[in-house]
Design an enzyme around this catalytic site. Structure first.
Site, PDB file in Angstrom:
ATOM      1  N   CYS A   1       0.856  46.667  25.280  1.00  7.15           N
ATOM      2  CA  CYS A   1       0.638  45.587  24.320  1.00  7.15           C
ATOM      3  C   CYS A   1      -0.588  44.733  24.680  1.00  7.15           C
ATOM      4  CB  CYS A   1       1.898  44.746  24.159  1.00  7.15           C
ATOM      5  SG  CYS A   1       1.898  43.775  22.623  1.00  7.15           S
TER       6      CYS A   1
ATOM      7  N   HIS B   1       6.050  47.975  22.513  1.00  4.15           N
ATOM      8  CA  HIS B   1       6.927  47.690  23.647  1.00  4.15           C
ATOM      9  C   HIS B   1       8.085  48.691  23.698  1.00  4.15           C
ATOM     10  CE1 HIS B   1       5.287  43.915  25.194  1.00  4.15           C
ATOM     11  NE2 HIS B   1       5.053  43.562  23.948  1.00  4.15           N
TER      12      HIS B   1
ATOM     13  N   GLU C   1       9.595  49.748  26.139  1.00  4.99           N
ATOM     14  CA  GLU C   1      10.534  49.381  27.216  1.00  4.99           C
ATOM     15  C   GLU C   1      11.537  48.323  26.788  1.00  4.99           C
ATOM     16  OE1 GLU C   1       7.591  46.110  27.286  1.00  4.99           O
ATOM     17  OE2 GLU C   1       7.492  48.267  26.939  1.00  4.99           O
TER      18      GLU C   1
END
Length: 305
Positions: free
Chosen positions: A142, A235, A237
């Site tokens: 990001c 993102h 994760e």
């Protein structure tokens, strides 16, 4: 083999509670192998949350990975206690003489600022410069991807009219690339950002390759031709509730933000969000560690250049 982390790191207990196998230093040291040396530059304000999210991803691999946590020395963290930082994190001066097989540079809530307005931009650029000769492959997430693309390839960050937040459909562009092995032609991934990148400059850059993109969110997975620089403009994760926490925090702070797209059932924030991106996220991190790091990095780590 799992990730090798400090026994006292709070994320260790959380991962074990999720039935994820992690290895403490004592057990790792008893094994006669060279683990992958991975450093995480954590730019996020709530560092414990990001540690858990990334370690959850990195634990789903048969490789033993030794984790070093890095923080910015020229910035005072307001959302993570000083004891945690002192106990678990190093600063650049303490590691700049070392080599690492892989590096992750996280996102940061800074996309609304110009790069030169970031108080620690000089230190961040120094780390990016250092990584070119001291890290074999770097994964930028990001905001980390935005500053990485700008520093390495002079691709500009462009402010969005409204925050991009939600879970978006992406299309695989090159399904033969190792980073995409095991992934479907279409997949979902979370985004949470106030900026995008100059897509035309990216398209015209001969040293970069776009691997996956979204009609709504733009380019998502990008890599350099030599696979040593990887950029994720989202993102993967994120945990199930991360977007929920961010949305409700923004509302509490009086910000005019939309309900995260394609996240809550019936677009109702009172409903539990569905976790629809975990399988793809595991593929991204496992494939990066396996193909871009483990199978490519020199066995003698000092030979990285």
């Amino acid at each position: 083999m799992p990730v090798n982390i400090k026994t006292i790191l709070p994320a260790k207990q959380a991962l074990e509670n999720e039935n994820i196998f992690v290895m403490d230093e004592a057990r790792a040291n008893s094994q006669d192998i060279r683990p992958l040396e991975l450093i995480i530059l954590n730019l996020m304000p709530i560092k414990e949350e990001t540690e858990l999210e990334l370690l959850r991803m990195l634990s789903n691999t048969p490789l033993q990975v030794k984790i070093t946590l890095l923080r910015i020395a020229s910035h005072e963290s307001k959302n993570t206690c000083e004891n945690h930082l002192n106990e678990h994190y190093l600063i650049f001066d303490e590691i700049k003489h070392k080599k690492f097989d892989g590096m992750i540079i996280t996102g940061a809530p800074l996309e609304h600022l110009e790069f030169n307005e970031v108080t620690y931009i000089d230190e961040l650029r120094a780390i990016l410069k250092w990584s070119k000769s001291n890290v074999f492959s770097t994964l930028h997430i990001c905001y980390g991807a935005m500053i990485g693309l700008n520093y390495h390839y002079e691709i500009s960050k462009i402010a969005l009219e409204k925050k991009l937040s939600g879970v978006y459909k992406h299309l695989v562009i090159n399904n033969k690339d190792e980073l995409l092995r095991g992934m479907d032609d279409e997949f979902l991934a979370p985004h949470s950002r106030h900026s995008g990148i100059d897509e035309l400059a990216l398209k015209n850059n001969e040293f970069l390759k776009v691997l996956a993109s979204s009609d709504m969110a733009g380019s998502y997975l990008i890599r350099s031709l030599d696979k040593r620089q990887v950029f994720v403009l989202g993102h993967p994760e994120y945990s199930r509730k991360t977007l929920d926490n961010e949305y409700k925090r923004d509302l509490k702070n009086g910000l005019n933000v939309d309900i995260p797209y394609n996240y809550y059932e019936n677009d109702d924030p009172n409903n539990e969000p569905k976790l629809t991106w975990r399988a793809h996220a595991n593929c991204v991190y496992i494939n990066w560690l396996n193909y871009y790091v483990y199978q490519s990095t020199p066995f003698e780590i000092d030979k990285i250049n």
